[in-house]
Design a protein around this motif. Sequence first.
Motif, mmCIF file in Angstrom:
data_model
loop_
_atom_site.group_PDB
_atom_site.id
_atom_site.type_symbol
_atom_site.label_atom_id
_atom_site.label_comp_id
_atom_site.label_asym_id
_atom_site.label_seq_id
_atom_site.Cartn_x
_atom_site.Cartn_y
_atom_site.Cartn_z
ATOM 1 N N ALA A 24 0.863 -1.185 0.000
ATOM 2 C CA ALA A 24 0.000 0.000 0.000
ATOM 3 C C ALA A 24 0.899 1.235 0.000
ATOM 4 N N VAL A 25 0.816 1.998 -1.075
ATOM 5 C CA VAL A 25 1.721 3.143 -1.223
ATOM 6 C C VAL A 25 1.126 4.356 -0.504
ATOM 7 N N SER A 26 1.799 4.727 0.584
ATOM 8 C CA SER A 26 1.227 5.730 1.492
ATOM 9 C C SER A 26 1.976 7.059 1.464
ATOM 10 N N LYS A 27 2.776 7.280 0.429
ATOM 11 C CA LYS A 27 3.501 8.558 0.340
ATOM 12 C C LYS A 27 2.527 9.724 0.384
ATOM 13 N N THR A 28 2.894 10.741 1.116
ATOM 14 C CA THR A 28 2.107 11.970 1.318
ATOM 15 C C THR A 28 0.810 11.730 2.129
ATOM 16 N N GLU A 47 6.826 3.744 0.800
ATOM 17 C CA GLU A 47 7.074 5.186 0.858
ATOM 18 C C GLU A 47 8.173 5.563 -0.133
ATOM 19 N N ASN A 48 8.117 6.823 -0.611
ATOM 20 C CA ASN A 48 9.080 7.289 -1.614
ATOM 21 C C ASN A 48 10.158 8.220 -1.075
ATOM 22 N N TYR A 49 9.915 8.789 0.087
ATOM 23 C CA TYR A 49 10.844 9.809 0.579
ATOM 24 C C TYR A 49 11.419 9.377 1.926
ATOM 25 N N PHE A 68 10.721 0.701 0.705
ATOM 26 C CA PHE A 68 11.151 1.955 0.113
ATOM 27 C C PHE A 68 11.041 1.813 -1.402
ATOM 28 N N ILE A 69 10.166 2.608 -2.016
ATOM 29 C CA ILE A 69 9.905 2.420 -3.455
ATOM 30 C C ILE A 69 10.382 3.597 -4.295
ATOM 31 N N GLY A 70 10.987 4.597 -3.651
ATOM 32 C CA GLY A 70 11.434 5.777 -4.399
ATOM 33 C C GLY A 70 12.854 5.616 -4.916
ATOM 34 N N LEU A 150 13.161 -8.370 -9.065
ATOM 35 C CA LEU A 150 13.238 -7.161 -9.891
ATOM 36 C C LEU A 150 12.041 -6.252 -9.665
ATOM 37 N N MET A 151 12.280 -4.972 -9.929
ATOM 38 C CA MET A 151 11.207 -3.979 -9.859
ATOM 39 C C MET A 151 11.200 -3.201 -11.164
ATOM 40 N N GLY A 152 9.999 -2.884 -11.639
ATOM 41 C CA GLY A 152 9.910 -2.104 -12.870
ATOM 42 C C GLY A 152 8.825 -1.050 -12.795
ATOM 43 N N MET A 153 9.043 0.006 -13.579
ATOM 44 C CA MET A 153 8.059 1.084 -13.727
ATOM 45 C C MET A 153 7.725 1.168 -15.210
ATOM 46 N N ALA A 154 6.472 0.895 -15.516
ATOM 47 C CA ALA A 154 6.063 0.926 -16.918
ATOM 48 C C ALA A 154 5.925 2.375 -17.403
ATOM 49 N N GLY A 193 3.242 -2.928 -11.335
ATOM 50 C CA GLY A 193 1.799 -2.727 -11.357
ATOM 51 C C GLY A 193 1.390 -1.704 -10.311
ATOM 52 N N MET A 194 0.627 -0.707 -10.747
ATOM 53 C CA MET A 194 0.142 0.352 -9.862
ATOM 54 C C MET A 194 -1.384 0.436 -10.018
ATOM 55 N N SER A 195 -1.994 1.470 -9.465
ATOM 56 C CA SER A 195 -3.458 1.547 -9.470
ATOM 57 C C SER A 195 -4.065 1.317 -10.853
ATOM 58 N N ALA A 196 -3.503 1.957 -11.852
ATOM 59 C CA ALA A 196 -4.147 1.950 -13.169
ATOM 60 C C ALA A 196 -3.915 0.656 -13.947
ATOM 61 N N VAL A 209 2.285 -5.880 -6.189
ATOM 62 C CA VAL A 209 1.808 -4.635 -6.801
ATOM 63 C C VAL A 209 1.942 -3.499 -5.794
ATOM 64 N N ARG A 210 2.160 -2.306 -6.302
ATOM 65 C CA ARG A 210 2.335 -1.118 -5.461
ATOM 66 C C ARG A 210 1.192 -0.163 -5.766
ATOM 67 N N ILE A 211 0.244 -0.086 -4.833
ATOM 68 C CA ILE A 211 -0.982 0.658 -5.129
ATOM 69 C C ILE A 211 -1.205 1.779 -4.126
ATOM 70 N N GLY A 212 -1.352 2.989 -4.657
ATOM 71 C CA GLY A 212 -1.592 4.148 -3.811
ATOM 72 C C GLY A 212 -2.974 4.744 -4.017
ATOM 73 N N SER A 213 -3.164 5.402 -5.144
ATOM 74 C CA SER A 213 -4.367 6.222 -5.309
ATOM 75 C C SER A 213 -5.681 5.437 -5.235
ATOM 76 N N LEU A 214 -5.701 4.180 -5.652
ATOM 77 C CA LEU A 214 -6.943 3.399 -5.530
ATOM 78 C C LEU A 214 -7.358 3.244 -4.065
ATOM 79 N N GLU A 218 -6.312 10.429 -4.691
ATOM 80 C CA GLU A 218 -5.206 11.037 -5.432
ATOM 81 C C GLU A 218 -4.201 11.661 -4.481
ATOM 82 N N LYS A 219 -3.006 11.924 -5.009
ATOM 83 C CA LYS A 219 -1.918 12.451 -4.175
ATOM 84 C C LYS A 219 -2.267 13.812 -3.587
ATOM 85 N N GLU A 220 -1.790 14.015 -2.353
ATOM 86 C CA GLU A 220 -1.962 15.330 -1.716
ATOM 87 C C GLU A 220 -0.594 15.958 -1.577
HETATM 88 C C1 LIG Z 1 3.332 6.486 -6.217
HETATM 89 C C2 LIG Z 1 3.909 5.216 -6.674
HETATM 90 C C3 LIG Z 1 3.116 4.079 -6.853
HETATM 91 C C4 LIG Z 1 1.620 4.067 -6.643
HETATM 92 O O1 LIG Z 1 0.993 4.720 -7.717
HETATM 93 P P1 LIG Z 1 -0.614 4.797 -7.788
HETATM 94 O O2 LIG Z 1 -0.860 5.146 -9.198
HETATM 95 O O3 LIG Z 1 -1.008 5.885 -6.842
HETATM 96 O O4 LIG Z 1 -1.148 3.497 -7.411
HETATM 97 C C5 LIG Z 1 3.755 2.899 -7.205
HETATM 98 N N1 LIG Z 1 5.075 2.833 -7.415
HETATM 99 C C6 LIG Z 1 5.866 3.917 -7.271
HETATM 100 C C7 LIG Z 1 7.329 3.773 -7.499
HETATM 101 C C8 LIG Z 1 5.306 5.136 -6.911
HETATM 102 O O5 LIG Z 1 6.099 6.205 -6.786
#
Ligand SMILES: *Cc1c(COP(=O)(O)O)cnc(C)c1O
Length: 221
Positions: A24-28, A47-49, A68-70, A150-154, A193-196, A209-214, A218-220
């Motif tokens: 659960a991505v809880s940044k901000t 968290e990213n920071y 730590f995902i940042g 491994l970790m990836g960002m599409a 994999g993220m929310s979308a 999967v790393r899911i925040g906004s769902l 949305e980010k604050e």
């Molecule tokens: C913010 C973030 C996410 C979560 O993104 P959402 O679209 O809010 O689910 C996942 N991975 C990384 C690396 C992020 O920075």
Amino acid sequence: MPVNISAFEEINRKLSAYHAELVAVSKTKSKEDIQELYQQGQRDFGENYVQELVEKQESLPKDIRWHFIGHLQRNKAKYIVPFVHLIHGVDSLKLLKEINKQAVKTKGKVNCLLQVHIAQEETKFGFDEKELLEEIPLLKDYSMVNVLGLMGMATFTDDKDRLKLEFKRLKGMLDNCNASGNLTEPWSILSVGMSADYQLALEEGSTMVRIGSLLFGEKEY
Ligand SMILES: *Cc1c(COP(=O)(O)O)cnc(C)c1O
């Protein structure tokens, strides 16, 4: 913004079909929001920071597994190494070396994922496949780091075919690393994999999967 409990339940249902895990991505997001999801049983938070992570870790329950995902700067590794559960975005051997050095000091092994570059965008950090296969044999020098996968960002896009291709490439890289003969333990985690796009990511082999906004809206900023 209240936590979306029904989304949380739906995500968990989908994940269990794939035996995949949720970060659960809880940044901000506030500590109250994190507590609310914690009370629903969630223990893995991302968290990213660095500073935000350290502050939250100090005041939230000790059985939370912090991810730590940042993008981790080398000079900040020392602040999170003593407690972090998994560092997702290790994108250079220099960073791995620094994490190892800090782990030697705290006498505890640190779990890491190597970030690979799969997106079209130039700005995304990470190894490419050639570098990855070249550097795997060097990982044994860093005995306090446990690389688990491994970790990836599409690419940031709605193009499902594009996303599918990138997820497949990432899974292919994991398979190639495991087939390289240079790992002491097979790598089992694929963090993508993220929310979308998390459903598509699961279909293509994601295990985390790393899911925040769902979950949190949305980010604050
Ligand atoms: C913010 C973030 C996410 C979560 O993104 P959402 O679209 O809010 O689910 C996942 N991975 C990384 C690396 C992020 O920075």
